[in-house]
Design a protein around this motif. Sequence first.
Motif, PDB file in Angstrom:
ATOM      1  N   ALA A   1       9.739   6.342   5.112  1.00  0.00           N
ATOM      2  CA  ALA A   1      10.603   7.180   5.944  1.00  0.00           C
ATOM      3  C   ALA A   1       9.762   8.191   6.717  1.00  0.00           C
ATOM      4  O   ALA A   1      10.044   8.478   7.887  1.00  0.00           O
ATOM      5  CB  ALA A   1      11.650   7.894   5.089  1.00  0.00           C
ATOM      6  N   GLU A   2       8.720   8.697   6.095  1.00  0.00           N
ATOM      7  CA  GLU A   2       7.807   9.619   6.777  1.00  0.00           C
ATOM      8  C   GLU A   2       7.074   8.894   7.902  1.00  0.00           C
ATOM      9  O   GLU A   2       6.873   9.451   8.979  1.00  0.00           O
ATOM     10  CB  GLU A   2       6.812  10.219   5.778  1.00  0.00           C
ATOM     11  N   LEU A   3       6.676   7.661   7.672  1.00  0.00           N
ATOM     12  CA  LEU A   3       5.992   6.881   8.715  1.00  0.00           C
ATOM     13  C   LEU A   3       6.932   6.621   9.894  1.00  0.00           C
ATOM     14  O   LEU A   3       6.509   6.696  11.055  1.00  0.00           O
ATOM     15  CB  LEU A   3       5.471   5.558   8.144  1.00  0.00           C
ATOM     16  N   LEU A   4       8.202   6.329   9.599  1.00  0.00           N
ATOM     17  CA  LEU A   4       9.170   6.118  10.682  1.00  0.00           C
ATOM     18  C   LEU A   4       9.364   7.403  11.483  1.00  0.00           C
ATOM     19  O   LEU A   4       9.377   7.378  12.719  1.00  0.00           O
ATOM     20  CB  LEU A   4      10.513   5.630  10.135  1.00  0.00           C
TER      21      LEU A   4
ATOM     22  N   HIS B   1       0.831  -1.206   0.000  1.00  0.00           N
ATOM     23  CA  HIS B   1       0.000   0.000   0.000  1.00  0.00           C
ATOM     24  C   HIS B   1       0.867   1.258   0.000  1.00  0.00           C
ATOM     25  O   HIS B   1       0.577   2.227  -0.690  1.00  0.00           O
ATOM     26  CB  HIS B   1      -0.917  -0.022   1.230  1.00  0.00           C
ATOM     27  N   SER B   2       1.952   1.225   0.779  1.00  0.00           N
ATOM     28  CA  SER B   2       2.903   2.340   0.824  1.00  0.00           C
ATOM     29  C   SER B   2       4.030   2.012  -0.160  1.00  0.00           C
ATOM     30  O   SER B   2       3.816   1.300  -1.123  1.00  0.00           O
ATOM     31  CB  SER B   2       3.455   2.493   2.242  1.00  0.00           C
ATOM     32  N   ASP B   3       5.246   2.476   0.133  1.00  0.00           N
ATOM     33  CA  ASP B   3       6.383   2.084  -0.704  1.00  0.00           C
ATOM     34  C   ASP B   3       6.874   0.676  -0.352  1.00  0.00           C
ATOM     35  O   ASP B   3       7.781   0.162  -0.984  1.00  0.00           O
ATOM     36  CB  ASP B   3       7.525   3.106  -0.601  1.00  0.00           C
TER      37      ASP B   3
ATOM     38  N   GLN C   1      -4.807   7.951   2.637  1.00  0.00           N
ATOM     39  CA  GLN C   1      -3.737   8.933   2.863  1.00  0.00           C
ATOM     40  C   GLN C   1      -2.357   8.269   2.930  1.00  0.00           C
ATOM     41  O   GLN C   1      -1.353   8.947   2.775  1.00  0.00           O
ATOM     42  CB  GLN C   1      -3.997   9.753   4.122  1.00  0.00           C
ATOM     43  N   PHE C   2      -2.313   6.952   3.138  1.00  0.00           N
ATOM     44  CA  PHE C   2      -1.027   6.256   3.215  1.00  0.00           C
ATOM     45  C   PHE C   2      -0.667   5.527   1.916  1.00  0.00           C
ATOM     46  O   PHE C   2       0.386   4.900   1.840  1.00  0.00           O
ATOM     47  CB  PHE C   2      -1.019   5.283   4.399  1.00  0.00           C
ATOM     48  N   ALA C   3      -1.517   5.614   0.906  1.00  0.00           N
ATOM     49  CA  ALA C   3      -1.248   4.964  -0.376  1.00  0.00           C
ATOM     50  C   ALA C   3       0.000   5.574  -1.008  1.00  0.00           C
ATOM     51  O   ALA C   3       0.070   6.783  -1.228  1.00  0.00           O
ATOM     52  CB  ALA C   3      -2.436   5.093  -1.315  1.00  0.00           C
ATOM     53  N   GLY C   4       0.998   4.748  -1.250  1.00  0.00           N
ATOM     54  CA  GLY C   4       2.225   5.183  -1.908  1.00  0.00           C
ATOM     55  C   GLY C   4       3.139   6.037  -1.046  1.00  0.00           C
ATOM     56  O   GLY C   4       4.154   6.536  -1.531  1.00  0.00           O
TER      57      GLY C   4
ATOM     58  N   PHE D   1      -1.011   3.118  10.994  1.00  0.00           N
ATOM     59  CA  PHE D   1      -1.055   3.534   9.583  1.00  0.00           C
ATOM     60  C   PHE D   1      -1.783   2.460   8.774  1.00  0.00           C
ATOM     61  O   PHE D   1      -1.147   1.701   8.031  1.00  0.00           O
ATOM     62  CB  PHE D   1       0.369   3.726   9.036  1.00  0.00           C
ATOM     63  N   PRO D   2      -3.104   2.356   8.887  1.00  0.00           N
ATOM     64  CA  PRO D   2      -3.834   1.264   8.228  1.00  0.00           C
ATOM     65  C   PRO D   2      -3.695   1.284   6.706  1.00  0.00           C
ATOM     66  O   PRO D   2      -3.742   2.348   6.089  1.00  0.00           O
ATOM     67  CB  PRO D   2      -5.286   1.481   8.651  1.00  0.00           C
TER      68      PRO D   2
END
Length: 164
Positions: free
Chosen positions: A79-82, A39-41, A72-75, A66-67
Amino acid sequence: MNPPDLRVGMGHDTHRLEMGRPLVLGGVSIEFDHGLAGHSDADVLLHAIIDALLGAAGMGDIGEEFPNTDAQFAGIDSAELLKRTWEKVRAERWQLMNLDCTIHAQQPKLAPYKPQICRRLAELMGIDEAVVNVKAKTGEHVGPIGRSESMDATAVVLLWRENS
């Protein structure tokens, strides 16, 4: 004086490899013709670290924070999540004693990237590179990792904070 509060957290993540996607591990772009699907990178290393941090601090897990059902978390760059996770953990006065990680991947060979990944992790978290360790293991041609169908990562953190 009370001894410091110590907490250990362990995180793990797995993602499939897909042709044509960029491969990002520990916030570092890796040259390879396959990347991790998600879903993210899909940075398995950062996801494992996030889970380890949240677990040690008693704050749940990455799926709650971060479901993958949230657009809002797609792609998003993991690093931002960390960074967001580390800010949340630090807000509770936790400090990192050490971070030890293992990436499991049959290919590409990751040894040349390990110093860069350590530097990037230290930079993202604003910590001393000396408390970060990254290891890389192959799948010995066994299972989905060994067949280069997926990669996974584990991370262990030791957090501490002063008791009042």
